[in-house]
Enzyme design. Structure first.
Site, PDB file in Angstrom:
ATOM      1  N   LYS A  14       0.822  -1.223   0.000  1.00  0.00           N
ATOM      2  CA  LYS A  14       0.000   0.000   0.000  1.00  0.00           C
ATOM      3  C   LYS A  14       0.855   1.272   0.000  1.00  0.00           C
ATOM      4  O   LYS A  14       0.618   2.192  -0.784  1.00  0.00           O
ATOM      5  CB  LYS A  14      -0.863  -0.055   1.254  1.00  0.00           C
ATOM      6  CG  LYS A  14      -1.964   0.902   1.366  1.00  0.00           C
ATOM      7  CD  LYS A  14      -2.956   0.411   2.424  1.00  0.00           C
ATOM      8  CE  LYS A  14      -2.312  -0.051   3.724  1.00  0.00           C
ATOM      9  NZ  LYS A  14      -1.884   1.039   4.620  1.00  0.00           N
ATOM     10  N   ARG A  89      -9.137   3.972   8.807  1.00  0.00           N
ATOM     11  CA  ARG A  89      -8.942   2.615   9.320  1.00  0.00           C
ATOM     12  C   ARG A  89     -10.136   2.120  10.104  1.00  0.00           C
ATOM     13  O   ARG A  89     -10.173   0.971  10.505  1.00  0.00           O
ATOM     14  CB  ARG A  89      -7.731   2.562  10.232  1.00  0.00           C
ATOM     15  CG  ARG A  89      -6.456   2.583   9.434  1.00  0.00           C
ATOM     16  CD  ARG A  89      -5.285   2.112  10.236  1.00  0.00           C
ATOM     17  NE  ARG A  89      -4.116   2.626   9.570  1.00  0.00           N
ATOM     18  CZ  ARG A  89      -2.879   2.248   9.815  1.00  0.00           C
ATOM     19  NH1 ARG A  89      -2.645   1.359  10.734  1.00  0.00           N
ATOM     20  NH2 ARG A  89      -1.889   2.778   9.148  1.00  0.00           N
ATOM     21  N   ARG A 123      10.784  -8.992   4.739  1.00  0.00           N
ATOM     22  CA  ARG A 123      11.031  -7.555   4.648  1.00  0.00           C
ATOM     23  C   ARG A 123      12.209  -7.146   5.523  1.00  0.00           C
ATOM     24  O   ARG A 123      12.355  -7.603   6.656  1.00  0.00           O
ATOM     25  CB  ARG A 123       9.780  -6.784   5.083  1.00  0.00           C
ATOM     26  CG  ARG A 123       9.997  -5.268   5.113  1.00  0.00           C
ATOM     27  CD  ARG A 123       8.725  -4.528   5.012  1.00  0.00           C
ATOM     28  NE  ARG A 123       7.990  -4.546   6.265  1.00  0.00           N
ATOM     29  CZ  ARG A 123       6.847  -3.901   6.466  1.00  0.00           C
ATOM     30  NH1 ARG A 123       6.300  -3.212   5.482  1.00  0.00           N
ATOM     31  NH2 ARG A 123       6.242  -3.954   7.626  1.00  0.00           N
ATOM     32  N   ARG A 168      11.918  -5.778  11.404  1.00  0.00           N
ATOM     33  CA  ARG A 168      11.065  -5.196  12.447  1.00  0.00           C
ATOM     34  C   ARG A 168      10.505  -6.296  13.337  1.00  0.00           C
ATOM     35  O   ARG A 168      10.180  -7.379  12.852  1.00  0.00           O
ATOM     36  CB  ARG A 168       9.886  -4.447  11.797  1.00  0.00           C
ATOM     37  CG  ARG A 168      10.248  -3.059  11.332  1.00  0.00           C
ATOM     38  CD  ARG A 168       9.178  -2.437  10.445  1.00  0.00           C
ATOM     39  NE  ARG A 168       7.789  -2.640  10.893  1.00  0.00           N
ATOM     40  CZ  ARG A 168       6.745  -2.044  10.327  1.00  0.00           C
ATOM     41  NH1 ARG A 168       6.931  -1.198   9.322  1.00  0.00           N
ATOM     42  NH2 ARG A 168       5.517  -2.271  10.743  1.00  0.00           N
ATOM     43  N   ARG A 179      -1.435  -9.079  13.341  1.00  0.00           N
ATOM     44  CA  ARG A 179      -1.680  -7.820  12.611  1.00  0.00           C
ATOM     45  C   ARG A 179      -2.708  -8.022  11.508  1.00  0.00           C
ATOM     46  O   ARG A 179      -3.553  -7.164  11.273  1.00  0.00           O
ATOM     47  CB  ARG A 179      -0.377  -7.300  12.005  1.00  0.00           C
ATOM     48  CG  ARG A 179       0.548  -6.642  13.030  1.00  0.00           C
ATOM     49  CD  ARG A 179       1.948  -6.464  12.484  1.00  0.00           C
ATOM     50  NE  ARG A 179       2.024  -5.512  11.396  1.00  0.00           N
ATOM     51  CZ  ARG A 179       3.000  -5.501  10.488  1.00  0.00           C
ATOM     52  NH1 ARG A 179       3.959  -6.391  10.543  1.00  0.00           N
ATOM     53  NH2 ARG A 179       3.007  -4.599   9.525  1.00  0.00           N
TER      54      ARG A 179
HETATM   55  P1  ADP Z   1       1.558   0.206   9.775  1.00  0.00           P
HETATM   56  O1  ADP Z   1       1.025   0.016   8.385  1.00  0.00           O
HETATM   57  O2  ADP Z   1       2.748  -0.658  10.053  1.00  0.00           O
HETATM   58  O3  ADP Z   1       0.512   0.163  10.833  1.00  0.00           O
HETATM   59  P2  ADP Z   1       1.568   3.159   9.578  1.00  0.00           P
HETATM   60  O4  ADP Z   1       2.742   4.008   9.269  1.00  0.00           O
HETATM   61  O5  ADP Z   1       0.447   3.156   8.623  1.00  0.00           O
HETATM   62  O6  ADP Z   1       2.190   1.691   9.808  1.00  0.00           O
HETATM   63  O7  ADP Z   1       0.988   3.573  11.017  1.00  0.00           O
HETATM   64  C1  ADP Z   1       1.782   3.625  12.143  1.00  0.00           C
HETATM   65  C2  ADP Z   1       0.924   3.833  13.381  1.00  0.00           C
HETATM   66  O8  ADP Z   1       0.253   5.089  13.297  1.00  0.00           O
HETATM   67  C3  ADP Z   1      -0.189   2.815  13.560  1.00  0.00           C
HETATM   68  O9  ADP Z   1       0.244   1.678  14.250  1.00  0.00           O
HETATM   69  C4  ADP Z   1      -1.210   3.606  14.362  1.00  0.00           C
HETATM   70  O10 ADP Z   1      -0.837   3.661  15.730  1.00  0.00           O
HETATM   71  C5  ADP Z   1      -1.063   4.995  13.810  1.00  0.00           C
HETATM   72  N1  ADP Z   1      -2.022   5.284  12.726  1.00  0.00           N
HETATM   73  C6  ADP Z   1      -1.754   5.533  11.415  1.00  0.00           C
HETATM   74  N2  ADP Z   1      -2.876   5.781  10.718  1.00  0.00           N
HETATM   75  C7  ADP Z   1      -3.896   5.684  11.601  1.00  0.00           C
HETATM   76  C8  ADP Z   1      -5.318   5.824  11.505  1.00  0.00           C
HETATM   77  N3  ADP Z   1      -5.926   6.108  10.332  1.00  0.00           N
HETATM   78  N4  ADP Z   1      -6.040   5.650  12.644  1.00  0.00           N
HETATM   79  C9  ADP Z   1      -5.464   5.375  13.816  1.00  0.00           C
HETATM   80  N5  ADP Z   1      -4.138   5.221  13.977  1.00  0.00           N
HETATM   81  C10 ADP Z   1      -3.353   5.374  12.886  1.00  0.00           C
END
Ligand code: ADP
Ligand code: ZN
Length: 223
Positions: A14, A89, A123, A168, A179
């Site tokens: 993504k 999300r 990864r 990671r 996850r």
């Molecule tokens: P990953 O895909 O590994 O979760 P991201 O960079 O998308 O990594 O997000 C990192 C963190 O930021 C998430 O674990 C969450 O805590 C927070 N986060 C990101 N986007 C959102 C969202 N839309 N709603 C709530 N928390 C978010």
């Protein structure tokens, strides 16, 4: 002018796809993960609150994420459209987004779970700049999925900055399964929501980004 959301499980690419397709369409790529990490770095009030959740791997509360997203999409560079990566999300976030702006298209990236697990396990990330690599070689003739590894020039070393590559903690198989479960639980309602609106497009990822990017662009341009 097009406003797009990319949905997809961890490991679907993504982030890679949205960061490559944004420049092709000359629209910004907006990652709420990046926006939140910036707030945390800048030590803002919002950042301090967000960090408490992010450090535990939990979702940041809707009102905080919505606030930061709203500020971002109201900037002038978003007038021609944007790509959202990592937002919404939750169904609550999707409904809040509808009050802020109109979304044209939601692209749902699909890969079978076993491939996602294999891919995430392979990864490797740069400790210094966050650049991504992959050491697994996926060749699945039965399902027609081919993903060559994305190796650095020198083993364990980032091409871009010379930093150390590492795995990671949340890319270990037990955590990956968790996850994925959390992702499916949360996004099922989002997929239903956008399907009902008639703007969801399914996209099967079965090759490396160089091959997938032009196909996704074609899908977007076909409206
Ligand atoms: P990953 O895909 O590994 O979760 P991201 O960079 O998308 O990594 O997000 C990192 C963190 O930021 C998430 O674990 C969450 O805590 C927070 N986060 C990101 N986007 C959102 C969202 N839309 N709603 C709530 N928390 C978010
Ligand atoms: Zn690096």
């Amino acid at each position: 002018m097009v406003k797009i959301i990319f949905l997809g499980p961890p490991g679907s690419g993504k982030g890679t796809y949205s960061s490559r397709i944004g420049p092709e369409l000359v629209i910004p790529h907006i990652s709420t993960g990046d926006l939140l990490r910036n707030e945390v770095k800048g030590d803002s009030e919002l950042g301090k609150k967000a960090a408490e959740y992010m450090n535990k791997g939990n979702l940041v509360p809707d009102d905080l994420v919505i606030e930061i997203l709203k500020k971002r999409v109201e900037k002038p560079d978003c007038e021609r459209g944007f790509i959202l990566d990592g937002f919404p999300r939750t169904l609550n976030q999707a409904k809040a987004l509808d009050k802020i702006t109109n979304i044209d298209m939601v692209i749902n990236l699909y890969l079978p779970d076993d491939i996602l697990i294999t891919k995430l396990s392979g990864r490797r990330v740069c400790r210094n700049c966050g650049d991504n690599y992959n050491v697994t070689d996926i060749k699945d003739d039965e399902r027609g999925i081919y993903m060559a590894p994305l190796l650095p020039k020198k083993e364990g070393v980032c091409d871009k900055c010379g930093g150390e590559l590492y795995q990671r903690d949340d890319d270990k198989p037990e955590v990956i399964k968790e996850r994925l479960e959390v992702y499916y639980q949360k996004t099922k309602s989002l997929i239903d929501y956008y399907t009902e609106k008639g703007i969801l497009k399914q996209f099967n990822v079965n090759a490396v980004p160089d091959i997938m990017v032009p196909k996704i662009l074609k899908l977007i341009r076909s409206g």
